[in-house]
Design a protein around this motif. Structure first.
Motif, PDB file in Angstrom:
ATOM      1  N   ASP A  33      33.553  32.587  47.421  1.00 52.88           N
ATOM      2  CA  ASP A  33      34.072  31.383  46.772  1.00 52.88           C
ATOM      3  C   ASP A  33      33.265  31.047  45.521  1.00 52.88           C
ATOM      4  O   ASP A  33      33.819  30.625  44.503  1.00 52.88           O
ATOM      5  CB  ASP A  33      34.074  30.204  47.741  1.00 52.88           C
ATOM      6  N   ALA A  34      31.957  31.253  45.574  1.00 49.70           N
ATOM      7  CA  ALA A  34      31.120  31.026  44.394  1.00 49.70           C
ATOM      8  C   ALA A  34      31.488  32.004  43.285  1.00 49.70           C
ATOM      9  O   ALA A  34      31.501  31.635  42.102  1.00 49.70           O
ATOM     10  CB  ALA A  34      29.643  31.152  44.761  1.00 49.70           C
ATOM     11  N   ALA A  35      31.791  33.231  43.653  1.00 47.39           N
ATOM     12  CA  ALA A  35      32.200  34.229  42.659  1.00 47.39           C
ATOM     13  C   ALA A  35      33.520  33.828  42.008  1.00 47.39           C
ATOM     14  O   ALA A  35      33.695  33.979  40.791  1.00 47.39           O
ATOM     15  CB  ALA A  35      32.316  35.604  43.306  1.00 47.39           C
ATOM     16  N   VAL A  36      34.453  33.308  42.803  1.00 46.23           N
ATOM     17  CA  VAL A  36      35.730  32.830  42.257  1.00 46.23           C
ATOM     18  C   VAL A  36      35.459  31.690  41.272  1.00 46.23           C
ATOM     19  O   VAL A  36      36.034  31.646  40.179  1.00 46.23           O
ATOM     20  CB  VAL A  36      36.686  32.373  43.384  1.00 46.23           C
ATOM     21  N   THR A  41      35.004  29.681  35.765  1.00 43.03           N
ATOM     22  CA  THR A  41      34.179  29.005  34.773  1.00 43.03           C
ATOM     23  C   THR A  41      33.918  29.881  33.554  1.00 43.03           C
ATOM     24  O   THR A  41      34.012  29.421  32.417  1.00 43.03           O
ATOM     25  CB  THR A  41      32.839  28.575  35.403  1.00 43.03           C
ATOM     26  N   LEU A  42      33.593  31.148  33.780  1.00 46.08           N
ATOM     27  CA  LEU A  42      33.219  32.038  32.682  1.00 46.08           C
ATOM     28  C   LEU A  42      34.421  32.652  31.970  1.00 46.08           C
ATOM     29  O   LEU A  42      34.347  32.946  30.777  1.00 46.08           O
ATOM     30  CB  LEU A  42      32.308  33.153  33.193  1.00 46.08           C
ATOM     31  N   LEU A  43      35.507  32.859  32.701  1.00 43.91           N
ATOM     32  CA  LEU A  43      36.690  33.483  32.108  1.00 43.91           C
ATOM     33  C   LEU A  43      37.833  32.475  32.029  1.00 43.91           C
ATOM     34  O   LEU A  43      38.004  31.822  31.030  1.00 43.91           O
ATOM     35  CB  LEU A  43      37.080  34.744  32.883  1.00 43.91           C
ATOM     36  N   SER A  44      38.600  32.357  33.127  1.00 46.52           N
ATOM     37  CA  SER A  44      39.724  31.414  33.118  1.00 46.52           C
ATOM     38  C   SER A  44      40.245  31.213  34.531  1.00 46.52           C
ATOM     39  O   SER A  44      40.024  32.061  35.406  1.00 46.52           O
ATOM     40  CB  SER A  44      40.864  31.943  32.243  1.00 46.52           C
ATOM     41  N   PRO A  45      40.950  30.113  34.766  1.00 49.08           N
ATOM     42  CA  PRO A  45      41.581  29.915  36.078  1.00 49.08           C
ATOM     43  C   PRO A  45      42.569  31.039  36.422  1.00 49.08           C
ATOM     44  O   PRO A  45      42.683  31.431  37.578  1.00 49.08           O
ATOM     45  CB  PRO A  45      42.302  28.570  35.930  1.00 49.08           C
ATOM     46  N   GLN A  46      43.243  31.566  35.417  1.00 46.62           N
ATOM     47  CA  GLN A  46      44.196  32.652  35.647  1.00 46.62           C
ATOM     48  C   GLN A  46      43.479  33.920  36.120  1.00 46.62           C
ATOM     49  O   GLN A  46      43.961  34.610  37.024  1.00 46.62           O
ATOM     50  CB  GLN A  46      45.001  32.947  34.362  1.00 46.62           C
ATOM     51  N   ALA A  51      41.917  37.516  40.639  1.00 44.47           N
ATOM     52  CA  ALA A  51      40.873  38.125  41.465  1.00 44.47           C
ATOM     53  C   ALA A  51      41.073  37.777  42.934  1.00 44.47           C
ATOM     54  O   ALA A  51      40.965  38.646  43.809  1.00 44.47           O
ATOM     55  CB  ALA A  51      39.488  37.669  40.997  1.00 44.47           C
ATOM     56  N   VAL A  52      41.383  36.516  43.207  1.00 44.29           N
ATOM     57  CA  VAL A  52      41.612  36.073  44.588  1.00 44.29           C
ATOM     58  C   VAL A  52      42.776  36.847  45.196  1.00 44.29           C
ATOM     59  O   VAL A  52      42.725  37.289  46.342  1.00 44.29           O
ATOM     60  CB  VAL A  52      41.859  34.548  44.631  1.00 44.29           C
TER      61      VAL A  52
END
Length: 77
Positions: A33-36, A41-46, A51-52
């Motif tokens: 979850d931290a990785a998500v 944060t670093l890339l985008s919600p999309q 990834a999920v």
């Protein structure tokens, strides 16, 4: 961790904590979850959603909600 240093400010029900340059998690799946969160944060919600989906992981997106922090919690399997 609090026994190691008095500088630790432990947040019992946190799945992950983002403090400045540090991102820590409370366990293996909380690390997912931290990785998500990091990808979001670093890339985008999309990118995080993609990834999920690829990982087939149902992410807990609220850092302050960790059902495993409750000693009485027992997941149904």
């Amino acid at each position: 961790m609090t026994s190691i240093s008095s500088n630790v400010s432990w947040v019992r029900k946190a799945r992950w904590v983002h403090d400045g340059v540090f991102l820590t998690s409370s366990g293996v799946t909380a690390g997912m979850d931290a990785a998500v969160y990091a990808v979001k944060t670093l890339l985008s919600p999309q990118d995080a959603a993609a990834a999920v989906k690829r990982l087939e992981h149902i992410a807990i997106t609220d850092s302050g909600e960790d059902p495993y922090a409750d000693e009485q919690y027992m997941p149904e399997v």
